[in-house]
Structures are given as structure tokens and as C-alpha cells.
Design a protein around this motif. Sequence first.
Motif, PDB file in Angstrom:
ATOM      1  N   GLN A  75       0.860  -1.180   0.000  1.00 15.81           N
ATOM      2  CA  GLN A  75       0.000   0.000   0.000  1.00 15.81           C
ATOM      3  C   GLN A  75       0.899   1.235   0.000  1.00 15.81           C
ATOM      4  OE1 GLN A  75      -3.450  -0.577   2.980  1.00 15.81           O
ATOM      5  NE2 GLN A  75      -1.964  -2.150   3.587  1.00 15.81           N
ATOM      6  N   SER A  76       0.716   2.118  -0.959  1.00 13.73           N
ATOM      7  CA  SER A  76       1.530   3.318  -1.098  1.00 13.73           C
ATOM      8  C   SER A  76       0.648   4.532  -0.832  1.00 13.73           C
ATOM      9  CB  SER A  76       2.136   3.390  -2.508  1.00 13.73           C
ATOM     10  OG  SER A  76       3.043   4.456  -2.608  1.00 13.73           O
ATOM     11  N   LEU A  77       0.912   5.234   0.269  1.00  9.13           N
ATOM     12  CA  LEU A  77       0.033   6.303   0.736  1.00  9.13           C
ATOM     13  C   LEU A  77       0.785   7.638   0.751  1.00  9.13           C
ATOM     14  CD1 LEU A  77      -1.416   4.369   3.819  1.00  9.13           C
ATOM     15  CD2 LEU A  77      -2.330   4.432   1.488  1.00  9.13           C
ATOM     16  N   PRO A  78       0.363   8.616  -0.056  1.00  9.32           N
ATOM     17  CA  PRO A  78       1.027   9.928  -0.056  1.00  9.32           C
ATOM     18  C   PRO A  78       0.898  10.612   1.302  1.00  9.32           C
ATOM     19  CG  PRO A  78      -0.415   9.673  -1.965  1.00  9.32           C
ATOM     20  CD  PRO A  78      -0.736   8.552  -1.035  1.00  9.32           C
ATOM     21  N   LEU A  79       1.972  11.248   1.749  1.00  9.98           N
ATOM     22  CA  LEU A  79       1.928  12.008   2.991  1.00  9.98           C
ATOM     23  C   LEU A  79       1.349  13.392   2.734  1.00  9.98           C
ATOM     24  CD1 LEU A  79       5.321  11.095   4.725  1.00  9.98           C
ATOM     25  CD2 LEU A  79       3.154   9.841   4.654  1.00  9.98           C
ATOM     26  N   ALA A  80       0.743  13.949   3.764  1.00 12.08           N
ATOM     27  CA  ALA A  80       0.110  15.266   3.671  1.00 12.08           C
ATOM     28  C   ALA A  80       0.859  16.277   4.524  1.00 12.08           C
ATOM     29  CB  ALA A  80      -1.345  15.175   4.119  1.00 12.08           C
TER      30      ALA A  80
ATOM     31  N   GLY B  86       2.919  13.964   7.172  1.00 11.51           N
ATOM     32  CA  GLY B  86       2.568  12.715   7.824  1.00 11.51           C
ATOM     33  C   GLY B  86       1.165  12.270   7.489  1.00 11.51           C
ATOM     34  N   LEU B  87       0.725  11.243   8.187  1.00 12.35           N
ATOM     35  CA  LEU B  87      -0.652  10.769   8.089  1.00 12.35           C
ATOM     36  C   LEU B  87      -0.929   9.826   9.254  1.00 12.35           C
ATOM     37  CD1 LEU B  87      -0.649   7.553   7.100  1.00 12.35           C
ATOM     38  CD2 LEU B  87      -0.276   8.567   4.870  1.00 12.35           C
ATOM     39  N   ARG B  88      -2.219   9.659   9.537  1.00 14.23           N
ATOM     40  CA  ARG B  88      -2.670   8.684  10.523  1.00 14.23           C
ATOM     41  C   ARG B  88      -3.833   7.936   9.901  1.00 14.23           C
ATOM     42  NH1 ARG B  88      -6.172   7.678  14.953  1.00 14.23           N
ATOM     43  NH2 ARG B  88      -5.085   6.763  16.753  1.00 14.23           N
ATOM     44  N   ARG B  89      -3.719   6.612   9.793  1.00 14.25           N
ATOM     45  CA  ARG B  89      -4.756   5.810   9.160  1.00 14.25           C
ATOM     46  C   ARG B  89      -5.048   4.577  10.014  1.00 14.25           C
ATOM     47  NH1 ARG B  89      -5.055   6.446   3.408  1.00 14.25           N
ATOM     48  NH2 ARG B  89      -6.437   4.635   3.415  1.00 14.25           N
ATOM     49  N   THR B  90      -6.318   4.316  10.206  1.00 11.71           N
ATOM     50  CA  THR B  90      -6.749   3.124  10.943  1.00 11.71           C
ATOM     51  C   THR B  90      -7.601   2.217  10.064  1.00 11.71           C
ATOM     52  OG1 THR B  90      -8.673   4.327  11.795  1.00 11.71           O
ATOM     53  CG2 THR B  90      -6.677   4.312  13.169  1.00 11.71           C
ATOM     54  N   ASP B  91      -7.589   2.485   8.754  1.00 14.80           N
ATOM     55  CA  ASP B  91      -8.430   1.717   7.831  1.00 14.80           C
ATOM     56  C   ASP B  91      -7.597   1.005   6.769  1.00 14.80           C
ATOM     57  OD1 ASP B  91      -7.567   4.002   6.565  1.00 14.80           O
ATOM     58  OD2 ASP B  91      -9.465   4.417   5.552  1.00 14.80           O
ATOM     59  N   VAL B  92      -6.312   0.761   7.060  1.00 14.42           N
ATOM     60  CA  VAL B  92      -5.440   0.124   6.074  1.00 14.42           C
ATOM     61  C   VAL B  92      -5.525  -1.396   6.189  1.00 14.42           C
ATOM     62  CG1 VAL B  92      -3.828   2.051   5.976  1.00 14.42           C
ATOM     63  CG2 VAL B  92      -3.469   0.243   7.662  1.00 14.42           C
ATOM     64  N   ARG B  93      -5.149  -2.072   5.103  1.00 16.40           N
ATOM     65  CA  ARG B  93      -5.050  -3.525   5.137  1.00 16.40           C
ATOM     66  C   ARG B  93      -3.860  -3.944   6.002  1.00 16.40           C
ATOM     67  NH1 ARG B  93      -5.272  -2.381  -0.253  1.00 16.40           N
ATOM     68  NH2 ARG B  93      -3.158  -3.218  -0.576  1.00 16.40           N
TER      69      ARG B  93
ATOM     70  N   GLY C 245       5.630  -6.318  12.550  1.00 13.14           N
ATOM     71  CA  GLY C 245       4.691  -7.396  12.837  1.00 13.14           C
ATOM     72  C   GLY C 245       3.325  -7.079  12.258  1.00 13.14           C
ATOM     73  N   ASP C 246       2.351  -7.940  12.536  1.00 14.24           N
ATOM     74  CA  ASP C 246       1.019  -7.823  11.929  1.00 14.24           C
ATOM     75  C   ASP C 246       0.273  -6.615  12.495  1.00 14.24           C
ATOM     76  OD1 ASP C 246      -1.243  -8.367  10.467  1.00 14.24           O
ATOM     77  OD2 ASP C 246      -1.971  -9.929  11.826  1.00 14.24           O
ATOM     78  N   CYS C 247       0.063  -5.606  11.651  1.00  9.18           N
ATOM     79  CA  CYS C 247      -0.559  -4.346  12.085  1.00  9.18           C
ATOM     80  C   CYS C 247      -1.666  -3.931  11.122  1.00  9.18           C
ATOM     81  CB  CYS C 247       0.484  -3.232  12.165  1.00  9.18           C
ATOM     82  SG  CYS C 247       1.716  -3.466  13.460  1.00  9.18           S
ATOM     83  N   ASP C 248      -2.591  -3.108  11.634  1.00 10.03           N
ATOM     84  CA  ASP C 248      -3.684  -2.611  10.791  1.00 10.03           C
ATOM     85  C   ASP C 248      -3.964  -1.131  11.004  1.00 10.03           C
ATOM     86  OD1 ASP C 248      -4.875  -2.613  13.282  1.00 10.03           O
ATOM     87  OD2 ASP C 248      -6.472  -4.023  12.763  1.00 10.03           O
ATOM     88  N   GLY C 249      -3.025  -0.430  11.628  1.00 10.07           N
ATOM     89  CA  GLY C 249      -3.136   1.016  11.794  1.00 10.07           C
ATOM     90  C   GLY C 249      -1.753   1.634  11.832  1.00 10.07           C
ATOM     91  N   VAL C 250      -1.637   2.895  11.394  1.00 13.27           N
ATOM     92  CA  VAL C 250      -0.321   3.515  11.309  1.00 13.27           C
ATOM     93  C   VAL C 250      -0.410   5.015  11.509  1.00 13.27           C
ATOM     94  CG1 VAL C 250      -0.476   3.802   8.781  1.00 13.27           C
ATOM     95  CG2 VAL C 250       1.782   3.629   9.880  1.00 13.27           C
ATOM     96  N   ASP C 251       0.629   5.562  12.102  1.00 11.93           N
ATOM     97  CA  ASP C 251       0.774   7.000  12.318  1.00 11.93           C
ATOM     98  C   ASP C 251       2.224   7.337  12.013  1.00 11.93           C
ATOM     99  OD1 ASP C 251       0.281   9.594  13.072  1.00 11.93           O
ATOM    100  OD2 ASP C 251      -0.278   9.144  15.140  1.00 11.93           O
ATOM    101  N   VAL C 252       2.480   8.248  11.084  1.00 15.65           N
ATOM    102  CA  VAL C 252       3.845   8.561  10.683  1.00 15.65           C
ATOM    103  C   VAL C 252       4.039  10.064  10.633  1.00 15.65           C
ATOM    104  CG1 VAL C 252       3.349   8.491   8.194  1.00 15.65           C
ATOM    105  CG2 VAL C 252       5.678   8.085   8.988  1.00 15.65           C
ATOM    106  N   ARG C 253       5.232  10.528  11.042  1.00 14.60           N
ATOM    107  CA  ARG C 253       5.590  11.938  11.019  1.00 14.60           C
ATOM    108  C   ARG C 253       6.982  12.089  10.422  1.00 14.60           C
ATOM    109  NH1 ARG C 253       1.070  11.887  11.913  1.00 14.60           N
ATOM    110  NH2 ARG C 253      -0.158  12.837  13.580  1.00 14.60           N
TER     111      ARG C 253
ATOM    112  N   ARG D 160       5.984   9.305   0.385  1.00 12.82           N
ATOM    113  CA  ARG D 160       4.910   8.309   0.477  1.00 12.82           C
ATOM    114  C   ARG D 160       5.260   7.276   1.531  1.00 12.82           C
ATOM    115  NH1 ARG D 160       6.493   8.732  -4.465  1.00 12.82           N
ATOM    116  NH2 ARG D 160       7.270   6.587  -4.705  1.00 12.82           N
ATOM    117  N   LEU D 161       4.242   6.821   2.231  1.00  8.74           N
ATOM    118  CA  LEU D 161       4.402   5.737   3.185  1.00  8.74           C
ATOM    119  C   LEU D 161       4.118   4.426   2.482  1.00  8.74           C
ATOM    120  CD1 LEU D 161       4.740   4.671   6.112  1.00  8.74           C
ATOM    121  CD2 LEU D 161       2.268   5.018   6.393  1.00  8.74           C
ATOM    122  N   GLU D 162       5.030   3.481   2.585  1.00 11.94           N
ATOM    123  CA  GLU D 162       4.890   2.159   1.979  1.00 11.94           C
ATOM    124  C   GLU D 162       4.599   1.133   3.080  1.00 11.94           C
ATOM    125  OE1 GLU D 162       5.770   1.657  -1.788  1.00 11.94           O
ATOM    126  OE2 GLU D 162       4.968   3.653  -1.336  1.00 11.94           O
TER     127      GLU D 162
END
Length: 432
Positions: free
Chosen positions: A54-59, A75-82, A151-159, A181-183
Motif C-alpha cells: 500500500q503506497s500512501l502519499p503524505l500530507a 505525515g498521516l494517521r490511518r486506521t483503515d489500512v489492510r 509485525g502484523d498491524c492494521d493502523g499507522v501514524d507517521v511523522r 509516500r508511506l509504503e
Amino acid sequence: MSRIRSMRRYGFLASSIGVTCTAALALAPGLTGSRASAEPASATGSAAVPGSTQSLPLAPLIRDPGPGGAAREQGLRRTDVRHFSLAGVVWDDPDAELHGTVRIRTRSAATGAWSGWQDLDTHNADHGADPGTAERTSGHVHGATAPLWVGDCDGVDVRVRADAGSRDPAARPVPLPAGLRLELVDPGTRSPARGAAAGGGGISAPGREDTERELPAPPGGEPAEGRSARAPVGPRPGIVTRHGWGADESLRERGFVYTQKVKVAFVHHTASGNSYTCAQAPAVIRGIYRYHVKSMGWRDIGYNFLVDKCGNTYEGRAGGAAKAVLGAHTMGFNSNSMGVAVIGTYGTTKPSSAAVTAVARLTAWKLGLYGMNPLGKTYLTSGGGNLYQKGKSVRLNVISGHRDGLATDCPGQQLYGKLGTIRSAAARYQGR
């Protein structure tokens, strides 16, 4: 040219590599106890589950004051990623450096708990193909941080925050690279059934190997520096093949690229963190492989070999473990060298004795095939980098750290401090 004569040779013994369910381990032949290579029950199905990215552009989060001010933090914060297990940040220009910090926290898919903030290694530009090569100039290569195993994750927060660039608080920060972009990488699973059907195995193990070979002498009759006229070769260690760790061969470019010989072994760390278990090591390698190819734009995984904390050795870039495969591990010095990466981060953490021993055994064998003495020194010509200009002849230890060829922290101070031990042990394994 004088003919190289093999005195004794190993055959190749292949056997299936095992996988785990939640209650038991199926061990790969030759690996026992804590050195077993295994994976969760999801890997034991009749078909491999393909990986994904999943390649997510940072804002922009914080901008410099004034019209058109550059973003000093993205950055971005997403809790709806695969689901994903490995993460990194990439940008458009492979020659642009990220002057700043990249921090990430992730949410566990199992517990829903958020991790603490972790730093990604931003000094990754010293890895990769040599300047001017087809791989480097393909138009697909991107700048990137080192990947981090989470490890197995389904949410991310990056700065991503830019350095100030000056002690003056009013000074503008150094601009962040374009196209951040966050990969998020799901390494997928591997299928042991596929290996059985193909008649192949997961481990290439010792049988009989070159223990001594005659080498051509250079003009004047004296052996080349770092070489002996009758060079010993260490026993071939057991190596988990690409098939064994579940490489998706459709990801990489077709065909292989070779260099002339292997004169130097560069030791690296992956800077991907130390939280993995040895059962997860094949998945970590699949994640790094996918990140190198799909996110960074390389033709294949950059390292020729990888070693986990339990001392298991893995084949890296495709083309043949015994051959001089051109890697993308030490920019400017990939020709006539090999790269072996210990999985983990070893700035302050000491590498395991099993990992150190595995590197010594691997280099004793591989360098011996090309007549090199692990205790010796030799010369490589720089292809261009941040420490030596293109065309400069550089004297290096036959077993060197990444930082010996470029300005980098790799392979971490603790692993770098073990190179003397590795050289001595490799020489002993060669019978010197």
C-alpha cells in the motif's frame, strides 16, 4: 589465463524447509531447536498468499510561514489500512537526501494496542546500485528510508519532520524531498506444496566442496594481494534458498547480472529492527525484497545474502549462491564484491554469536571460492559515492563493513566491532 582447478567439490543437497502452525514447529533439515526457520499457520496452506504494498502519499502538517511556504512536517494517521508487517517512507529522487527525522507508530492487529514511536533510518542513500549502471538509471529508482519490521498491524501514524538546518530558530528548515509516500508491505506467505511439486527444496546444504584450488598468478609470478597461490576454501554452509524463504520470482527483473569476481565481502545490517523472531525471518526477507523492488525500484533484493539472529543464512539476490552476482548493497563498490546483511539493527544492540559465526562461515566459503584470504586486504575501484570519488582505487579489508566504503553508520557500531572476530574465524574455517 591459467585454468582454475578444483581439487574437491560439494554436491548440492536440497530438502524441504518446514513451517509452523500455532502449536508446533516443522523444522527445516539441518536446523534444530532455536535455529529452526518457521512461520505461522497461515503459511501452511496449499497455496501461497501473495504479498502486497500500500503506497500512501503524505500530507503537509506544518508549513513555513508566508505564501507558498514549504511543508516542514508531513505525515498521516490511518486506521483503515489492510494488514501489513513492514513499513518505510520513499520519495521521488533517489539522489535527494532526507535531512530530518521519520517516526512511526503502529497498531497491532491482534490486540488493537498502539506501539510507541520508532525512528526509521533515513540514511539509506548509500545502499543501491552503482551510479551510471542500468539498474541505477532505469528511471524506476526512488529514495527511501530503511524499512522497519513491525509485525502484523492494521493502523499507522507517521511523522516526517525537516531538520532546521541552522541553530538560528528563525532559519528555514532544509526542504523535505518531493513525493513523500508511506509504503506498507504485507510479505504474504510461502507454499511448501509448491516446492514439493517443483522437486526443489528450501536448503542447499553441505556435501563436498572445494577445499583447495589453484589460482592464476598475475604477471611476475607473485600471488595477488589478499590471495594465495593455493587458496583454501571453507566448507559451504547450509543456505536457505530463495525458494525456501518464499521469494515471488515474478517481482524481480528477468535474467541475472554478474560481476567478474568476489574480492571483498561487505557486512551490513538491515536497520529493520530487532523485534522479529527467527520463525518470522523468511517473512522479514520477503518484506525487504518487496520493498527493494516495488517501493525502491531495484531489479531484485539488494543483498547477496542475509543472516538472521539464530544464525540461519539465506540466499539473497538471484543468480546462484556460488556465483559473482552483482548486488545493490554498497553504492560505488558493488562490482567485484558481495553484500551480506545481518537482519536487525546493531547500533547499540550486540549481534548474536550465532549470527557472527554464520557470517564467518559464509565468507570463508564464498571468498575462498575466489581465492581471497579473510585476513587480507585488496583494492576496489570506486564507482562513485559519498566518501570516494569515481575512479579512485581504495584499499579495503577483504571483509569490510559498509561504512568502510561510504559515509554511513551501517552495519552499526556493535556489528562493526565484531568484524575482527569474523575475519579470524573465517580464516580458521578456511584452514589458515
